[in-house]
Design an enzyme around this catalytic site. Structure first.
Site: not given
Length: 202
Positions: A12-13
């Site tokens: 996600s990041t």
């Protein structure tokens, strides 16, 4: 020679790494007898993120160059229940399955796969109904507090204020017509909001 497969890993990041997913999926592929032809890694968060690597995987599937997509878990592939169901249906037409590392295989041309698709469709409808109820409840609560829902002098247009809700609803699979009805907008306004959203630079 085993089935041709690609590995699809997503985090996600940017401070996270796909390395562990790739390592575990590579080992899983070897145990299950898959012939891994390519590895795709992606950093993308949320249902609205542009997922270029996933589009490339779908392109390989459509070209009949792979037989399976290996993922650590279904949430890495599907952005929402509706999105997962739609992508599984597309893949089924190309005879490509999605295989999660826990051994769960989604092939919609089998009785088990069709049963799972039916369950997913029910969950997707439930999620859309919940979203609709949240929108309606929020509007009702605002009216009960005496809040004026129409555009007031000096305020941003209603379409600007409701744009995040429109985008979220579209991502969850709701039709423009239903979104317009629930939010008190015209269908053309919903279309314009999504057009502006897609034109924004990534």
């Amino acid at each position: 020679m085993g089935q041709r497969a690609v590995i699809y890993a997503r985090v996600s990041t940017s401070d996270q790494s796909c390395a562990r997913q790739v390592t575990e999926l590579t080992a899983f592929a070897a145990r299950a007898g898959y012939d891994v032809v390519e590895v795709f890694k992606e950093t993308a968060s949320g249902v609205l993120a542009k997922r270029v690597a996933r589009k490339r995987v779908l392109g390989l599937a459509q070209a009949r160059q792979i037989d399976a997509i290996l993922v650590s878990e279904l949430s890495r592939w599907g952005r929402s229940t509706q999105d997962l169901l739609e992508s599984l249906n597309r893949l089924a037409g190309w005879n490509v399955s999605v295989v999660a590392m826990n051994g769960m295989t989604f092939e919609l041309n089998t009785p088990h796969g069709r049963m799972m698709a039916t369950m997913l469709a029910g969950i997707a409808q439930f999620e859309r109904d919940l979203l609709s109820e949240r929108v309606k409840s929020g509007l009702a609560a605002a009216r009960a507090r005496g809040k004026k829902l129409g555009r007031q002098p000096g305020q941003r247009p209603k379409s600007d204020k409701l744009a995040p809700q429109v985008i979220e609803a579209v991502a969850s699979g709701r039709s423009y017509r239903w979104i317009a009805r629930d939010l008190g907008l015209s269908k053309n306004t919903v279309t314009e909001i999504m057009k502006r959203h897609r034109q924004r630079p990534s």
